[in-house]
Write a protein that holds these residues in place. Structure first.
Motif, PDB file in Angstrom:
ATOM      1  N   GLU A 104     -19.132  14.315   4.746  1.00 19.32           N
ATOM      2  CA  GLU A 104     -19.231  13.520   5.961  1.00 19.32           C
ATOM      3  C   GLU A 104     -20.535  12.740   5.962  1.00 19.32           C
ATOM      4  OE1 GLU A 104     -16.678  16.276   9.082  1.00 19.32           O
ATOM      5  OE2 GLU A 104     -18.854  16.150   9.331  1.00 19.32           O
ATOM      6  N   ALA A 105     -20.494  11.616   6.663  1.00 18.18           N
ATOM      7  CA  ALA A 105     -21.684  10.794   6.869  1.00 18.18           C
ATOM      8  C   ALA A 105     -21.439   9.941   8.098  1.00 18.18           C
ATOM      9  CB  ALA A 105     -21.935   9.900   5.658  1.00 18.18           C
ATOM     10  N   THR A 106     -22.516   9.486   8.714  1.00 19.78           N
ATOM     11  CA  THR A 106     -22.363   8.493   9.765  1.00 19.78           C
ATOM     12  C   THR A 106     -22.865   7.168   9.215  1.00 19.78           C
ATOM     13  OG1 THR A 106     -24.504   8.971  10.797  1.00 19.78           O
ATOM     14  CG2 THR A 106     -22.568  10.157  11.644  1.00 19.78           C
ATOM     15  N   ILE A 107     -22.137   6.107   9.549  1.00 21.14           N
ATOM     16  CA  ILE A 107     -22.432   4.779   8.998  1.00 21.14           C
ATOM     17  C   ILE A 107     -22.217   3.745  10.098  1.00 21.14           C
ATOM     18  CG2 ILE A 107     -21.873   3.102   7.191  1.00 21.14           C
ATOM     19  CD1 ILE A 107     -20.565   5.438   5.623  1.00 21.14           C
ATOM     20  N   THR A 108     -23.138   2.813  10.205  1.00 20.47           N
ATOM     21  CA  THR A 108     -22.977   1.742  11.182  1.00 20.47           C
ATOM     22  C   THR A 108     -21.870   0.782  10.740  1.00 20.47           C
ATOM     23  OG1 THR A 108     -24.672   0.387  10.125  1.00 20.47           O
ATOM     24  CG2 THR A 108     -25.391   1.830  11.935  1.00 20.47           C
ATOM     25  N   ASN A 111     -22.809  -1.728   7.960  1.00 20.57           N
ATOM     26  CA  ASN A 111     -23.276  -1.235   6.660  1.00 20.57           C
ATOM     27  C   ASN A 111     -22.084  -1.117   5.699  1.00 20.57           C
ATOM     28  OD1 ASN A 111     -24.375   0.078   4.458  1.00 20.57           O
ATOM     29  ND2 ASN A 111     -25.615   1.475   5.684  1.00 20.57           N
ATOM     30  N   LYS A 112     -21.658  -2.253   5.202  1.00 15.93           N
ATOM     31  CA  LYS A 112     -20.476  -2.298   4.328  1.00 15.93           C
ATOM     32  C   LYS A 112     -20.726  -1.607   2.989  1.00 15.93           C
ATOM     33  CE  LYS A 112     -18.177  -4.592   7.413  1.00 15.93           C
ATOM     34  NZ  LYS A 112     -17.358  -3.851   8.341  1.00 15.93           N
ATOM     35  N   ALA A 113     -21.963  -1.647   2.496  1.00 10.96           N
ATOM     36  CA  ALA A 113     -22.265  -1.002   1.210  1.00 10.96           C
ATOM     37  C   ALA A 113     -22.040   0.509   1.304  1.00 10.96           C
ATOM     38  CB  ALA A 113     -23.692  -1.314   0.782  1.00 10.96           C
ATOM     39  N   SER A 114     -22.525   1.134   2.372  1.00 11.85           N
ATOM     40  CA  SER A 114     -22.323   2.579   2.527  1.00 11.85           C
ATOM     41  C   SER A 114     -20.857   2.908   2.764  1.00 11.85           C
ATOM     42  CB  SER A 114     -23.181   3.119   3.669  1.00 11.85           C
ATOM     43  OG  SER A 114     -24.534   3.119   3.299  1.00 11.85           O
ATOM     44  N   GLN A 115     -20.174   2.094   3.534  1.00 12.24           N
ATOM     45  CA  GLN A 115     -18.746   2.317   3.743  1.00 12.24           C
ATOM     46  C   GLN A 115     -18.010   2.284   2.408  1.00 12.24           C
ATOM     47  OE1 GLN A 115     -17.145  -0.268   6.817  1.00 12.24           O
ATOM     48  NE2 GLN A 115     -18.978   0.003   8.052  1.00 12.24           N
ATOM     49  N   SER A 116     -18.341   1.306   1.576  1.00 12.17           N
ATOM     50  CA  SER A 116     -17.712   1.190   0.252  1.00 12.17           C
ATOM     51  C   SER A 116     -18.015   2.396  -0.628  1.00 12.17           C
ATOM     52  CB  SER A 116     -18.175  -0.087  -0.446  1.00 12.17           C
ATOM     53  OG  SER A 116     -17.718  -1.217   0.235  1.00 12.17           O
ATOM     54  N   SER A 131     -12.393   7.208   9.072  1.00 13.03           N
ATOM     55  CA  SER A 131     -13.546   6.912   9.921  1.00 13.03           C
ATOM     56  C   SER A 131     -13.122   7.015  11.375  1.00 13.03           C
ATOM     57  CB  SER A 131     -14.118   5.521   9.626  1.00 13.03           C
ATOM     58  OG  SER A 131     -13.205   4.518   9.966  1.00 13.03           O
ATOM     59  N   SER A 132     -14.073   7.422  12.203  1.00 11.48           N
ATOM     60  CA  SER A 132     -13.793   7.575  13.633  1.00 11.48           C
ATOM     61  C   SER A 132     -15.071   7.349  14.425  1.00 11.48           C
ATOM     62  CB  SER A 132     -13.230   8.972  13.923  1.00 11.48           C
ATOM     63  OG  SER A 132     -14.161   9.969  13.530  1.00 11.48           O
ATOM     64  N   GLU A 133     -14.896   7.051  15.714  1.00  8.34           N
ATOM     65  CA  GLU A 133     -16.041   6.888  16.596  1.00  8.34           C
ATOM     66  C   GLU A 133     -16.789   8.219  16.646  1.00  8.34           C
ATOM     67  OE1 GLU A 133     -15.852   6.571  21.131  1.00  8.34           O
ATOM     68  OE2 GLU A 133     -15.963   4.470  20.451  1.00  8.34           O
ATOM     69  N   PHE A 134     -18.121   8.152  16.679  1.00 15.15           N
ATOM     70  CA  PHE A 134     -18.888   9.398  16.666  1.00 15.15           C
ATOM     71  C   PHE A 134     -20.114   9.320  17.570  1.00 15.15           C
ATOM     72  CE2 PHE A 134     -21.456  12.729  14.379  1.00 15.15           C
ATOM     73  CZ  PHE A 134     -20.656  13.783  14.736  1.00 15.15           C
ATOM     74  N   GLU A 146     -27.150   0.346  16.324  1.00 13.27           N
ATOM     75  CA  GLU A 146     -25.692   0.233  16.400  1.00 13.27           C
ATOM     76  C   GLU A 146     -25.071   1.614  16.540  1.00 13.27           C
ATOM     77  OE1 GLU A 146     -23.481  -2.452  13.519  1.00 13.27           O
ATOM     78  OE2 GLU A 146     -25.392  -2.154  12.496  1.00 13.27           O
ATOM     79  N   GLU A 147     -23.813   1.619  16.923  1.00 17.48           N
ATOM     80  CA  GLU A 147     -23.087   2.890  16.914  1.00 17.48           C
ATOM     81  C   GLU A 147     -23.011   3.417  15.483  1.00 17.48           C
ATOM     82  OE1 GLU A 147     -18.816   2.926  17.559  1.00 17.48           O
ATOM     83  OE2 GLU A 147     -18.713   0.814  17.009  1.00 17.48           O
ATOM     84  N   GLU A 148     -22.774   4.700  15.356  1.00 22.84           N
ATOM     85  CA  GLU A 148     -22.598   5.339  14.048  1.00 22.84           C
ATOM     86  C   GLU A 148     -21.178   5.891  14.004  1.00 22.84           C
ATOM     87  OE1 GLU A 148     -24.783   5.890  11.409  1.00 22.84           O
ATOM     88  OE2 GLU A 148     -26.634   5.104  12.301  1.00 22.84           O
ATOM     89  N   LEU A 149     -20.407   5.402  13.045  1.00 26.63           N
ATOM     90  CA  LEU A 149     -19.061   5.908  12.832  1.00 26.63           C
ATOM     91  C   LEU A 149     -19.131   7.109  11.903  1.00 26.63           C
ATOM     92  CD1 LEU A 149     -17.346   2.470  12.103  1.00 26.63           C
ATOM     93  CD2 LEU A 149     -17.341   3.732  14.277  1.00 26.63           C
ATOM     94  N   LYS A 150     -18.275   8.097  12.116  1.00 21.58           N
ATOM     95  CA  LYS A 150     -18.227   9.241  11.201  1.00 21.58           C
ATOM     96  C   LYS A 150     -17.208   8.930  10.100  1.00 21.58           C
ATOM     97  CE  LYS A 150     -17.905  13.742  12.370  1.00 21.58           C
ATOM     98  NZ  LYS A 150     -17.235  15.000  12.764  1.00 21.58           N
TER      99      LYS A 150
END
Length: 158
Positions: A104-108, A111-116, A131-134, A146-150
C-alpha cells in the motif's frame, strides 16, 4: 548498483537525497529512525557507496500481511533507470517480506510517476492495483496539500 536494507548510518544520506528532491520533507531523525527500527521494510540503493535511492516503509500493526510504502526517492541523475521498481522487488523478495501479500501507498492525483510505479508492480506480480479515496484535502492544514489516494497492490504471489 547495490540494494540492501539500510543501517542507521544510511539515514543522513536518505535525508540528503530528499532535500535535493521534490519529496515531502521530514526531519533527518525520521530517516535515521526508519533505518534503525524499520530496516527490514526499508531499502537503499547505492552506487559507489553513495545512496542514489531509498524506500521507507513499515508493516501496519493491524495488517501483518501488508507493507505500507511511506516514501520512494531516487536521485535525479538516476531517474528513468528502473531503480524504484528494482527496490520494490528487492523488498518483496527479501526474507523478512515472506508474509507480505499486499503493498500500500498513498499518492496524490497529480503524481503520475508514482501511480505508474505501483501499477507496474501489479503487472510484474500479475495482480491488481486498486486506488481509493483515503486522506482528503480537508485533513491537511493550510491549502498546500492535495488529497492522498490509497493504492493497494495484491495479493502478491511469489
Amino acid at each position: 548498483m547495490v540494494f540492501s536494507h539500510p543501517t542507521k548510518q544510511d539515514g543522513a544520506g536518505m535525508w540528503e537525497l530528499v532535500m535535493e528532491s521534490t519529496l515531502d520533507t521530514n526531519s533527518s531523525y525520521k530517516y535515521i529512525l526508519m533505518s534503525e527500527y524499520f530496516s527490514e521494510t526499508c531499502v537503499v540503493a547505492k552506487q559507489d557507496e553513495k545512496i542514489v535511492g531509498f524506500i521507507t516503509a513499515f508493516t501496519p500493526p493491524k495488517a501483518s500481511d501488508t507493507v505500507f510504502i511511506w516514501q520512494v526517492g531516487v536521485d535525479a541523475s538516476q531517474r528513468g533507470k528502473g531503480i524504484a521498481s528494482r527496490m520494490l522487488h528487492f523488498l518483496l523478495n527479501s526474507k523478512s517480506s515472506k508474509a507480505i501479500e499486499y503493498v500500500e501507498a498513498t499518492i496524490t492525483p497529480t503524481n503520475k510517476a508514482s501511480q505508474s510505479l505501483f501499477q507496474k508492480l501489479a503487472r510484474d506480480f500479475n495482480t491488481t492495483c486498486e486506488s481509493s479515496e483515503f486522506f482528503t484535502e480537508d485533513l491537511f492544514p493550510g491549502d498546500e496539500h492535495e488529497e492522498e489516494l490509497k493504492f493497494r497492490v495484491g495479493p502478491i504471489k511469489r
